[in-house]
Scaffold this active site. Sequence first.
Site, PDB file in Angstrom:
ATOM      1  N   SER A  84       0.842  -1.200   0.000  1.00 51.99           N
ATOM      2  CA  SER A  84       0.000   0.000   0.000  1.00 51.99           C
ATOM      3  C   SER A  84       0.870   1.240   0.000  1.00 51.99           C
ATOM      4  O   SER A  84       0.372   2.358   0.099  1.00 51.99           O
ATOM      5  CB  SER A  84      -0.916  -0.005   1.243  1.00 51.99           C
ATOM      6  N   PRO A  98       2.906   3.841  -1.807  1.00 49.91           N
ATOM      7  CA  PRO A  98       3.029   4.347  -3.183  1.00 49.91           C
ATOM      8  C   PRO A  98       4.472   4.518  -3.626  1.00 49.91           C
ATOM      9  O   PRO A  98       4.776   4.414  -4.814  1.00 49.91           O
ATOM     10  CB  PRO A  98       2.296   5.702  -3.128  1.00 49.91           C
ATOM     11  N   LYS A 135       7.035   2.521  -2.871  1.00 51.38           N
ATOM     12  CA  LYS A 135       7.500   1.210  -3.320  1.00 51.38           C
ATOM     13  C   LYS A 135       6.938   0.876  -4.699  1.00 51.38           C
ATOM     14  O   LYS A 135       7.651   0.374  -5.569  1.00 51.38           O
ATOM     15  CB  LYS A 135       7.070   0.125  -2.330  1.00 51.38           C
ATOM     16  N   ASP A 190       9.866  -7.311   2.025  1.00 55.28           N
ATOM     17  CA  ASP A 190      10.041  -6.815   3.386  1.00 55.28           C
ATOM     18  C   ASP A 190      11.388  -6.131   3.415  1.00 55.28           C
ATOM     19  O   ASP A 190      12.404  -6.719   3.023  1.00 55.28           O
ATOM     20  CB  ASP A 190       9.971  -7.947   4.408  1.00 55.28           C
ATOM     21  N   SER A 191      11.379  -4.889   3.823  1.00 58.99           N
ATOM     22  CA  SER A 191      12.582  -4.075   3.782  1.00 58.99           C
ATOM     23  C   SER A 191      12.845  -3.454   5.138  1.00 58.99           C
ATOM     24  O   SER A 191      11.918  -3.265   5.933  1.00 58.99           O
ATOM     25  CB  SER A 191      12.426  -2.955   2.736  1.00 58.99           C
ATOM     26  N   GLY A 249      10.973   7.226   5.301  1.00 61.64           N
ATOM     27  CA  GLY A 249      11.540   6.346   6.318  1.00 61.64           C
ATOM     28  C   GLY A 249      12.883   6.858   6.819  1.00 61.64           C
ATOM     29  O   GLY A 249      13.044   8.043   7.136  1.00 61.64           O
ATOM     30  N   LYS A 259      18.272   6.731  -7.074  1.00 65.33           N
ATOM     31  CA  LYS A 259      17.934   5.796  -6.001  1.00 65.33           C
ATOM     32  C   LYS A 259      17.621   4.416  -6.566  1.00 65.33           C
ATOM     33  O   LYS A 259      18.044   3.395  -6.008  1.00 65.33           O
ATOM     34  CB  LYS A 259      16.744   6.323  -5.202  1.00 65.33           C
ATOM     35  N   HIS A 278      18.612  -0.776  -2.194  1.00 69.24           N
ATOM     36  CA  HIS A 278      18.373  -2.178  -1.869  1.00 69.24           C
ATOM     37  C   HIS A 278      17.149  -2.709  -2.598  1.00 69.24           C
ATOM     38  O   HIS A 278      17.151  -3.821  -3.125  1.00 69.24           O
ATOM     39  CB  HIS A 278      18.189  -2.329  -0.361  1.00 69.24           C
ATOM     40  N   ARG A 279      16.099  -1.900  -2.652  1.00 68.42           N
ATOM     41  CA  ARG A 279      14.877  -2.329  -3.336  1.00 68.42           C
ATOM     42  C   ARG A 279      15.108  -2.392  -4.842  1.00 68.42           C
ATOM     43  O   ARG A 279      14.579  -3.275  -5.522  1.00 68.42           O
ATOM     44  CB  ARG A 279      13.721  -1.384  -3.001  1.00 68.42           C
TER      45      ARG A 279
END
EC number: 3.6.1.66
Length: 222
Positions: A8, A10, A12, A70-71, A171, A193, A198-199
């Site tokens: 949920s 936005p 990500k 999951d981050s 975050g 980015k 990482h993502r």
Amino acid sequence: MKILLATSNPHKLEEIQDIMADADVELVTLADIGLDVPEPVEDKDTFEGNSALKAKYYADLAGMMCIADDSGLEVDALGGEPGVKSARYSGKEGPRKIVDIANNRMLMQKMKGVAPSKRDARFVCAMSLCSPDKGDALVQVRGTIEGRILKNDECEDEIHPEKGKGTNGFGYDPLFFVSGLSMTTAELTADEKNRVSHRGAAAREMARQLVLIRKTQMGEKK
């Protein structure tokens, strides 16, 4: 290939959509398919465990393949905290903007007095792909980015160091300094980015795996 992206958030969604644009994958959200259900309890002690739990939960309910991630942030001086509790580190509830500040404040309080050489940290993203009514995840990938946590005197507002530096992220981004780039992840553009995060790393590897899955499926149909 249509795949449900179980988030949920936005930010990500935008990041992962951009990265998977060339993988011939159509990502849809929970809202897109009208799936309004309670979120699963993320009670695993690893990022991989939680990402697989979420992907299986939504895949089974939606009846379609699902990607979930999951981050979080791991800080060496804190024994790997906040880790899988990154999103709820402070225990604060409410809108993301309020929760983020509370989490960042707690992190900076715990890091108070930690020497510059002991502030190493990393962002971690574990991403899982599950198919409905299957047991284990079909694919699991992991991406990381190494850096360190800012000191109070490096933040834009030393009285409120939880604000860190930069406004492009969310975050812990304003507090996470990438040494090789000499800036925080909140000072990077969206494209920058995606290239180093990482993502972004996890999403690129997931996209590669999806291409292999599609080629296998096409080969089986011949």
